[in-house]
Motif scaffolding. Structure first.
Motif, PDB file in Angstrom:
ATOM      1  N   SER A 288       0.882  -1.302   0.143  1.00 56.73           N
ATOM      2  CA  SER A 288      -0.007  -0.137   0.003  1.00 56.73           C
ATOM      3  C   SER A 288       0.762   1.048  -0.002  1.00 56.73           C
ATOM      4  N   GLY A 289       0.151   2.493   0.418  1.00 51.57           N
ATOM      5  CA  GLY A 289       0.867   3.623   0.426  1.00 51.57           C
ATOM      6  C   GLY A 289       1.102   4.622   1.586  1.00 51.57           C
ATOM      7  N   VAL A 290       1.849   5.501   1.693  1.00 51.02           N
ATOM      8  CA  VAL A 290       1.581   6.368   2.760  1.00 51.02           C
ATOM      9  C   VAL A 290       1.868   7.851   2.245  1.00 51.02           C
ATOM     10  N   GLY A 291       1.028   8.629   2.681  1.00 45.92           N
ATOM     11  CA  GLY A 291       0.756  10.208   2.513  1.00 45.92           C
ATOM     12  C   GLY A 291       1.596  10.797   3.527  1.00 45.92           C
ATOM     13  N   LEU A 292       2.532  11.924   3.161  1.00 48.23           N
ATOM     14  CA  LEU A 292       3.215  12.620   4.303  1.00 48.23           C
ATOM     15  C   LEU A 292       3.067  14.022   4.093  1.00 48.23           C
ATOM     16  N   LEU A 293       2.143  14.622   4.916  1.00 42.11           N
ATOM     17  CA  LEU A 293       2.028  16.103   4.746  1.00 42.11           C
ATOM     18  C   LEU A 293       2.840  16.842   5.773  1.00 42.11           C
ATOM     19  N   LEU A 294       3.521  17.809   5.216  1.00 46.35           N
ATOM     20  CA  LEU A 294       4.102  18.940   6.079  1.00 46.35           C
ATOM     21  C   LEU A 294       3.417  20.325   6.153  1.00 46.35           C
ATOM     22  N   LEU A 295       3.000  20.519   7.383  1.00 41.85           N
ATOM     23  CA  LEU A 295       2.055  22.024   7.206  1.00 41.85           C
ATOM     24  C   LEU A 295       2.582  23.078   8.063  1.00 41.85           C
ATOM     25  N   ASP A 296       2.626  24.390   7.325  1.00 44.92           N
ATOM     26  CA  ASP A 296       2.942  25.368   8.150  1.00 44.92           C
ATOM     27  C   ASP A 296       2.045  26.503   8.065  1.00 44.92           C
ATOM     28  N   LEU A 297       1.430  26.962   9.098  1.00 45.49           N
ATOM     29  CA  LEU A 297       0.727  28.363   9.357  1.00 45.49           C
ATOM     30  C   LEU A 297       1.176  29.306   8.806  1.00 45.49           C
ATOM     31  N   ASP A 298       0.606  30.046   7.734  1.00 47.58           N
ATOM     32  CA  ASP A 298       1.055  31.396   7.338  1.00 47.58           C
ATOM     33  C   ASP A 298       0.811  32.485   7.975  1.00 47.58           C
ATOM     34  N   ASP A 299       2.011  32.985   8.246  1.00 48.80           N
ATOM     35  CA  ASP A 299       2.106  34.389   8.998  1.00 48.80           C
ATOM     36  C   ASP A 299       1.665  34.164  10.382  1.00 48.80           C
ATOM     37  N   PHE A 300       1.634  32.910  11.132  1.00 52.44           N
ATOM     38  CA  PHE A 300       1.305  32.915  12.169  1.00 52.44           C
ATOM     39  C   PHE A 300       1.805  33.819  13.234  1.00 52.44           C
ATOM     40  N   LYS A 301       3.348  34.125  13.166  1.00 53.15           N
ATOM     41  CA  LYS A 301       3.930  34.862  13.973  1.00 53.15           C
ATOM     42  C   LYS A 301       3.004  36.300  14.219  1.00 53.15           C
ATOM     43  N   PHE A 369     -12.293  31.139  13.122  1.00 57.52           N
ATOM     44  CA  PHE A 369     -12.702  30.582  14.326  1.00 57.52           C
ATOM     45  C   PHE A 369     -12.998  31.871  15.102  1.00 57.52           C
ATOM     46  N   GLN A 370     -13.801  31.735  16.230  1.00 53.86           N
ATOM     47  CA  GLN A 370     -14.493  32.887  16.887  1.00 53.86           C
ATOM     48  C   GLN A 370     -13.429  32.892  18.227  1.00 53.86           C
ATOM     49  N   HIS A 371     -12.789  34.075  18.494  1.00 54.11           N
ATOM     50  CA  HIS A 371     -12.363  34.159  19.718  1.00 54.11           C
ATOM     51  C   HIS A 371     -12.777  35.454  20.492  1.00 54.11           C
ATOM     52  N   GLU A 372     -13.847  35.309  21.548  1.00 55.81           N
ATOM     53  CA  GLU A 372     -14.307  36.338  22.122  1.00 55.81           C
ATOM     54  C   GLU A 372     -15.052  37.097  20.870  1.00 55.81           C
ATOM     55  N   THR A 373     -14.917  38.359  20.788  1.00 60.35           N
ATOM     56  CA  THR A 373     -15.537  39.272  19.765  1.00 60.35           C
ATOM     57  C   THR A 373     -14.987  39.067  18.441  1.00 60.35           C
ATOM     58  N   ARG A 374     -13.801  38.635  18.353  1.00 66.08           N
ATOM     59  CA  ARG A 374     -12.851  38.698  17.217  1.00 66.08           C
ATOM     60  C   ARG A 374     -13.022  37.342  16.370  1.00 66.08           C
ATOM     61  N   ALA A 375     -13.042  37.629  15.131  1.00 67.68           N
ATOM     62  CA  ALA A 375     -12.845  36.266  14.319  1.00 67.68           C
ATOM     63  C   ALA A 375     -11.427  36.127  13.695  1.00 67.68           C
ATOM     64  N   LEU A 376     -10.727  35.174  14.142  1.00 65.66           N
ATOM     65  CA  LEU A 376      -9.352  34.975  13.604  1.00 65.66           C
ATOM     66  C   LEU A 376      -9.311  33.647  12.402  1.00 65.66           C
ATOM     67  N   SER A 377      -8.367  34.071  11.676  1.00 66.79           N
ATOM     68  CA  SER A 377      -8.308  33.143  10.490  1.00 66.79           C
ATOM     69  C   SER A 377      -6.926  32.977  10.194  1.00 66.79           C
ATOM     70  N   THR A 378      -6.493  31.878   9.647  1.00 65.29           N
ATOM     71  CA  THR A 378      -5.109  31.738   8.965  1.00 65.29           C
ATOM     72  C   THR A 378      -5.082  31.008   7.919  1.00 65.29           C
ATOM     73  N   THR A 379      -4.128  31.048   7.183  1.00 62.26           N
ATOM     74  CA  THR A 379      -4.099  29.826   5.874  1.00 62.26           C
ATOM     75  C   THR A 379      -2.903  29.088   6.203  1.00 62.26           C
ATOM     76  N   VAL A 380      -2.778  27.721   5.528  1.00 62.83           N
ATOM     77  CA  VAL A 380      -1.712  26.927   5.610  1.00 62.83           C
ATOM     78  C   VAL A 380      -1.133  26.570   4.283  1.00 62.83           C
ATOM     79  N   SER A 381       0.149  26.405   4.372  1.00 68.79           N
ATOM     80  CA  SER A 381       0.863  25.826   3.279  1.00 68.79           C
ATOM     81  C   SER A 381       1.385  24.300   3.360  1.00 68.79           C
ATOM     82  N   ILE A 382       1.116  23.472   2.425  1.00 74.94           N
ATOM     83  CA  ILE A 382       1.269  22.205   2.874  1.00 74.94           C
ATOM     84  C   ILE A 382       2.381  21.694   1.672  1.00 74.94           C
TER      85      ILE A 382
END
Length: 707
Positions: A288-301, A369-382
Motif C-alpha cells: 500500500s502507500g503512505v502520504g506525508l503532509l508537512l504543514l506550516d501556518l502562514d504568517d502565524f507570527k 474561528f471565533q475568539h471572544e468578539t474577534r474572528a481569527l483566521s489563518t491559511t496553511v501551506s502544505i
C-alpha cells in the motif's frame, strides 16, 4: 526426686514409679479422692516453683494452691479465687488449659479424672513452642499486611491437579480465591495469553520467570498485574501476583509527556518519527502507500505579535482539532514545533488520495474561528510527498515533503504542493549556492556595481543604485538572478548586506575625496535586514566611520517591508534613518500589497516606478495612466519619482511627459564596478538632457536586464 505422700497406698511398684516419673519431661501431680497430693515428681516442683519441704509433707491440694496464691501466682486474691482453690473434685473427664506464670513461663495443664474421685494433673512447659507459634503468627500477620499494603497475592500451584492455593487477600486483589488455574486465565485478555504461555515455559525450563499482563476484574475494569514464580519441585510452583496498575499509569503519563505536545495533545516529533517508520514498514509489506503532509501556518507570527501568545496558542489548538478530523485511526497528526504540523496518512491507495486530502485541509483552515468578539483566521501551506511515488526512507521522504512545503510558500502560500524531483534539484542547487556564497563572503568576493539614476529634466546624474555582484573566481561576475535564492537565509542576507553597505560607504568617500558629487547612492535592504532592530544604528555607524554624510545615502525597501510582523520593526528603522538624513525609497511601487495609507504612515522620500509599467508605457494606455497616477500622487505628497528599466528614448520622453523626475535603465548605463564610476561622472557631467545622451540607440536583450 519423686515425692510420695505418707499414709497413701497405690497399687504400683514405688521404685518403678519413681523411675518413670523422674525421666519424663512433664511435671506430674496426683491428688487422691480426699484432696491430698499423693504423688509429685521433681519436674512439677521445678515448673511450679513449689517448696520441696511443703511437697514432702503430704499437703492437701488446697494447701498447695494457697501457697501459690500467697506467692502471687494467681494475681489479685478474690472470693472467686478463694473458692476455686478448694478441691472438690472435677466434674469432667479431661480438663485442658494453658497458664502463664509470673516468670513468663507458659504451661500446658492437662487434668484427667480418676475412677476413685482423684485426679492426675500434668504440666508441660510450652514456652518455646508458644514463642514459636507467636513468631509464626506475627510473621504471617506481617506477611498479610505486606501483601495487602503492596497489593500482592501469594499463590501455590499444584502441577498435577492444576489447583491454585491463593492467599486470603487474593479475593480483594483479583476477585479470586483458591481454585483451578483456568479461573485466572479466563480473566486475562486474549492478546496477553501469549505472555502467560511464555511465562510458564520460562518457569518450567529455567526454574523461574516473570511477566506482566492485563487483567479484567469482576467489576469489568481492567488492571495490570505482574507475575513472578519459582518451581520448588516436580509438582509445585510458588509465586506472587502484583497489582502494577499505578506503575503502568505513571508510565503512561511519562510516555504521554515524552511523546506528545503539551499544548495540543498531538504526537510530538519523537513519536511522529516512530509512527512514520512504522507506517512505511507496513505499507512496504502490504503493498500500500503512505502520504506525508508537512504543514506550516502562514504568517502565524503576526498573530503572536499582534494579539499575544495566548491567542496564538488558541489558534494552534483549534488547528490541531481541525486537522484531527481529517485522519483515521491508523493515521497520525503531529505538531513538530512552533506552527509546524505533520500528518501521516497510512495505508492509502495512491498519492492522489493524499493530494485530495491536502486540498480539503487547505480549504478547511481558511475558515475563521471565533475568539471572544474577534474572528481569527489563518491559511496553511502544505508540502506533500508519498510512498511509493517518492522515497522509501523516512528521512528522505521528510526531505521531499519539506522541499514541497518550501515551494508552496515560495509560490504564494495557502496551497498544497506535491514534491517533484525537479524541486529537489532546485533545492540542492540552492544549498550548494548557499555554501558557495558563505565562502564568497569570507573571501570578500561580493562587491557593489552602480547604475546611475538620471534626471529626465536634463540635470544629469542625480544618484546611483548599488547592486550586489559576486566576482566568482571561476564563474565570473554573477548577479542576484544566480544567488538571490539565499537571501531568505537571514545570516547570509545580513552578512551580505553589511558587506555591501561598508563597500558603498567606502566608494562614496573615495568619490567625494576626488571632488565628485555622486548624489544619493541607494542600497537595497532585504527582508532579513529590515527585521533587524539594530539595522539603523549599524548603518549610521558605518557612514560615520567612513565619514560619509547621510545626504549622500539612500535605502530602498519593497512594499513587503510594510506588511505583517515586519511593520513595527520597519517603521522604527526607517524613521530613525529618515531623521538622520538618509533618504527612504519605495522600490517596485505598484507591484506589491501595500496600500496608499503606507505612503502616509511611513517616511517615504522617493518612489520608484516598477519596470513592468515602464516596459509598455508607449504602447499600452493603461500603463501610461498608471505611471501618470503614481507620479501625480508622489508629487502631491512631496516625493521624488524614478522610473526603472528605461531602455528607449521614446520611453524616456513619455516618462518626462508624465512628470517623472528621473530614470534608470540600460538606455543610460548598465551597472558598473565602482572603479569605473568616476570616469562616468566626469564624462556625463551635470547638465545633460535626459533623452539626448543615450550610450546606444538599441536596448540590450531581455536576458541581460537582470540586476
Amino acid at each position: 526426686m519423686t515425692t510420695e505422700c505418707a499414709n497413701r497406698s497405690f497399687p504400683v511398684d514405688s521404685v518403678l514409679l519413681s523411675a518413670v516419673l523422674e525421666h519424663v519431661d512433664q511435671g506430674i501431680l496426683m491428688v487422691d479422692e480426699n484432696g491430698y497430693v499423693a504423688v509429685c515428681n521433681q519436674r512439677v516442683i521445678d515448673l511450679l516453683g513449689l517448696p520441696a519441704d511443703l511437697m514432702r509433707s503430704n499437703p492437701s491440694f488446697e494447701a498447695v494452691k494457697r501457697w501459690q496464691m500467697e506467692q502471687g501466682e494467681f494475681g489479685t486474691v478474690t472470693e472467686k479465687l478463694l473458692q476455686a482453690i478448694k478441691y472438690e473434685g472435677i466434674n469432667v473427664e479431661i480438663l485442658n488449659y494453658e497458664r502463664l506464670r509470673p516468670d513468663g513461663t507458659v504451661l500446658e495443664v492437662r487434668t484427667n479424672r480418676l475412677p476413685n474421685g482423684g485426679m492426675v494433673r500434668t504440666f508441660t512447659d510450652i514456652t518455646v513452642r508458644k514463642a514459636a507459634e507467636t513468631a509464626i503468627r506475627v510473621s504471617e500477620e506481617r506477611l498479610r499486611l505486606a501483601l495487602r499494603a503492596s497489593r500482592m497475592a501469594a499463590w501455590e500451584l499444584d502441577l498435577e491437579t492444576k489447583w491454585v492455593d491463593r492467599s486470603e487477600n487474593s479475593m480483594t486483589l483479583l476477585g479470586l480465591s483458591s481454585g483451578p488455574s483456568v479461573d485466572f486465565m479466563a480473566r486475562v485478555p486474549t492478546q496477553d495469553h501469549e505472555h502467560i504461555t511464555t511465562f510458564w515455559q520460562d518457569v518450567m525450563v529455567n526454574g523461574s520467570g516473570a511477566t506482566e499482563v492485563r487483567y479484567l476484574l469482576p467489576s469489568g475494569a481492567q488492571t495490570w498485574l505482574a507475575l513472578r514464580a519459582e518451581r520448588k519441585d516436580e509438582k509445585r510452583l510458588i509465586g506472587l501476583t502484583f497489582d502494577i496498575s499505578d506503575r503502568k499509569a505513571a508510565e503512561d503519563v511519562i510516555w504521554q509527556t515524552a511523546n506528545h505536545d503539551p499544548l495540543t495533545g498531538l504526537a510530538n516529533r519523537a513519536l511522529f518519527q516512530v509512527r512514520l517508520n512504522e507506517a512505511l514498514e507496513r505499507a512496504e509489506a502490504a503493498g500500500s502507500g503512505v502520504g506525508l503532509l508537512l504543514l506550516d501556518l502562514d504568517d502565524f507570527k503576526d498573530v503572536n505579535d499582534t494579539l499575544g501568545h495566548a491567542v496564538g496558542d488558541l489558534l494552534l489548538q483549534e488547528t490541531a482539532l481541525r486537522l484531527s478530523t481529517f485522519v483515521g485511526t491508523d493515521d497520525t497528526v503531529a505538531r513538530l514545533g512552533g506552527d509546524e504540523f505533520a500528518i501521516i496518512l497510512a495505508g492509502i491507495g495512491t498519492g492522489r488520495d493524499a493530494i485530495s486530502r491536502a486540498a480539503e485541509i487547505v480549504e478547511a483552515l481558511r475558515a475563521p474561528f471565533q475568539h471572544e468578539t474577534r474572528a481569527l483566521s489563518t491559511t496553511v501551506s502544505i508540502g506533500l510527498a508519498s510512498f511509493p511515488e517518492h522515497h522509501r526512507e523516512p528521512a528522505e521522504l521528510m526531505k521531499d515533503a519539506d522541499i514541497a512545503l518550501y515551494r508552496a510558500k515560495e509560490q504564494g502560500r495557502s496551497q498544497a504542493v506535491v514534491y517533484t524531483s525537479a524541486a529537489r534539484e532546485t533545492m540542492e542547487q540552492r544549498v550548494t549556492i548557499a555554501h558557495d556564497v558563505r565562502i564568497g563572503l569570507a573571501a570578500q568576493q561580493f562587491v557593489p556595481f552602480y547604475q546611475p539614476k538620471v534626471s529626465l529634466n536634463g540635470a544629469g546624474i542625480v544618484g546611483f543604485e548599488a547592486l550586489a555582484r559576486w566576482k566568482d573566481p571561476i564563474k565570473g561576475i554573477l548577479t542576484p538572478a544566480y544567488f538571490g535564492s539565499v537571501f531568505s537565509e537571514q545570516a547570509i542576507s545580513l552578512a551580505l548586506g553589511d558587506q555591501m553597505i561598508r563597500q558603498v560607504a567606502a566608494d562614496i568617500r573615495s568619490w567625494l575625496d576626488l571632488g565628485l558629487e555622486c548624489g544619493r547612492v541607494a542600497v537595497n535592504l532585504s527582508t532579513a535586514e529590515i527585521s533587524d532592530p539594530k539595522l539603523a544604528s549599524r548603518i549610521l555607524r558605518i557612514l560615520e566611520d567612513a565619514q560619509v554624510p547621510t545626504v549622500h545615502f539612500e535605502v530602498e525597501v519593497t512594499e513587503t517591508a510594510f506588511l505583517g510582523r515586519r511593520t513595527a520593526a520597519a517603521s522604527s528603522i526607517l524613521n530613525e534613518l529618515h531623521e538622520a538624513g538618509v533618504s527612504i525609497a519605495l522600490d517596485d511601487f505598484g507591484t506589491g500589497f501595500a496600500s496608499l495609507l503606507h505612503l502616509k504612515q511611513f517616511p517615504v522620500d522617493h518612489v520608484k516606478i516598477d519596470q513592468s509599467f515602464v516596459r509598455n508605457v508607449i504602447t499600452d494606455g493603461s500603463d501610461t495612466a498608471i505611471v501618470t497616477a503614481i507620479v501625480s500622487l508622489a508629487h502631491a505628497m512631496g516625493m521624488h519619482t524614478t522610473a526603472e528599466g528605461v531602455e528607449t528614448i521614446e520611453q524616456a520622453a513619455r516618462l518626462r511627459d508624465t512628470g517623472c523626475d528621473s530614470a534608470q535603465g540600460y538606455l543610460y548605463e548598465r551597472p558598473l564596478e565602482g572603479a569605473r564610476i568616476p570616469a562616468i561622472m566626469r564624462s556625463l557631467g551635470v547638465a545633460l538632457s535626459g533623452i539626448t545622451w543615450p550610450r546606444s540607440n538599441s536596448a540590450p536583450s531581455a536576458a541581460r536586464r537582470l540586476r
